[in-house]
Design a protein around this motif. Structure first.
Motif: not given
Length: 426
Positions: A335, A100-101, A327-328, A128, A97, A331
């Motif tokens: 963010t 991704i962030a 997971q998204s 994302i 995560s 993340s």
């Protein structure tokens, strides 16, 4: 699962996960304490060497167990389910995560010169969400998208390297080839810089997380892991030299956007804007890759722990969509709330810790006929472990707050393990 990927797609997954924000941003942090060019090259060579040892290790672990889930599977079966659970918790909360962030934050930062009002946090969040939707369909679509986005990434990096070496160096460049590297090697800053470098190499084990989706994993997993790690190491070293050739030490030291700074000295502000834009575009493959592999670790853990039962179901094509969207969501939360440098450090610290534990697990695994065997086992694994302990100790000393955050994440994960007894969830 009927749809499987070959070694090239698996290698592309590794490459896209490795080449992300770290290689374009971490040099500035290293230059705060480390000024010698040989020291910088040594940092990236050590990081690459450790990643290569890890690739050998994970190739053996992956071909031994042949299950998607990576470290979760290895640590659960070699040590104890609690250890595997901790890794899965780390993966869910920061391991995948956070990258991704960080990629989403870096993407908006690099695109902001093209239109600051448009490229904000919500732009990163939209990216994302779109990529999560793409990965929610099928392995075939996921693999095809990953291949294309990784090819764009590689072409961009190669163009940067070619342009960087073909142009005359900046008059007041940061290249320094004297012997001061001998003293810099023993500075605490060198060890802390290795955390940044190690973070830039995070992803070398990506293909092992989806080994259940790879054709002929005995042959294709080692090939994907080792080839991609060697290629990325060469590209990383060349990129750092390019950045140092085209900017001064004062310009780069402590700065995040080192690539933009260097190329603005070559092509001016307008040229730097387009370099920034392409750095942002190549981060699409990074976000995509981490969404793919991160959801597999979470799903593997959820199948054996009742607390996570709601995210076990897959779609008709075997995609763990609920784990993917969880997971998204995490993340996106990071963010909106995370500080770039702090997130980089605590994520790097805890990933280094858990990755070291996984490499150490091979020392307890008996050799098995018919699978890939790591060369020079167990000596290279011991080297990896010793270097990692050195990095972790210096980081805990120099960055105690971020290190404590990493430990705190592990403690919280340990508490959630005992909320419900582990069980096999069908």
């Amino acid at each position: 699962m009927s749809q499987k990927i070959g070694w090239k797609t698996a290698a592309g997954l590794v490459i896209s996960n490795m080449i992300g924000t770290g290689v374009f941003t971490s040099l500035g942090y290293q230059l705060v304490d480390i000024h010698n060019t040989w020291s910088i090259i040594l940092l990236w060579m050590i990081g690459g060497g450790l990643a290569l040892i890890g690739a050998f290790t994970y190739a053996e672990l992956g071909t031994h167990f042949k299950e998607s889930g990576g470290d979760y599977v290895y640590l659960s079966k070699i040590f104890h389910p609690f250890t595997g659970y901790l890794y899965a918790w780390v993966s869910l909360t920061v391991g995948f995560s956070a990258p991704i962030a960080l990629s989403a934050i870096a993407m908006t930062s690099y695109l902001s010169p093209l239109g600051g009002a448009i490229f904000n946090d919500f732009f990163g969040i939209s990216v994302i969400l779109i990529l999560t939707a793409i990965h929610s369909v099928s392995i075939k679509q996921t693999g095809r998208f990953q291949d294309i986005s990784t090819l764009i990434k590689l072409l961009f990096v190669l163009v940067l390297i070619i342009l960087g070496f073909s142009m005359i160096p900046f008059e007041n460049h940061a290249l320094n080839w004297d012997r001061s590297w001998r003293s810099e090697f023993f500075l605490p800053g060198f060890a802390v810089s290795l955390i940044f470098v190690s973070y830039a190499y995070v992803g070398w084990n990506s293909a092992s997380y989806v080994v259940g989706e790879i054709r002929s994993p005995k042959k294709n997993l080692p090939k994907a892991l080792i080839f991609s790690t060697l290629l990325v190491m060469v590209l990383y070293v060349l990129l750092q030299v390019v950045f140092l050739r085209h900017a001064s030490l004062s310009e780069l030291s402590g700065q995040v956007e080192v690539a933009t700074i260097s190329f603005s000295n070559i092509y001016g502000a307008n040229g730097a804007i387009w370099v920034s834009a392409f750095i942002a575009i190549q981060l699409v493959a990074t976000i995509s890759g981490y969404l793919w592999v991160g959801s597999r670790v979470t799903h593997a853990m959820a199948k054996e722990h009742a607390l996570w039962k709601p995210i076990v179901p897959t779609n008709s094509r075997g995609i763990p969509v609920r784990a993917l969207w969880l997971q998204s969501a995490i993340s996106i939360f990071l963010t909106l709330t995370g500080s770039f440098e702090q997130m980089l450090l605590y994520a790097g610290f805890v990933l280094q810790l858990m990755g070291t534990l996984t490499v150490a697990s091979l020392l307890w695994l008996k050799k098995k006929e018919g699978i890939f065997t790591s060369p020079l086992r167990p000596y290279i694994q011991i080297i990896f472990i010793l270097f990692s302990i050195w990095i972790l100790a210096y980081t805990a000393y120099a960055q105690p707050m971020e290190s404590l955050i990493g430990i705190g994440i592990l403690v919280i994960g340990g508490i959630t393990y005992f909320l419900k007894k582990p069980e096999i969830v069908e």
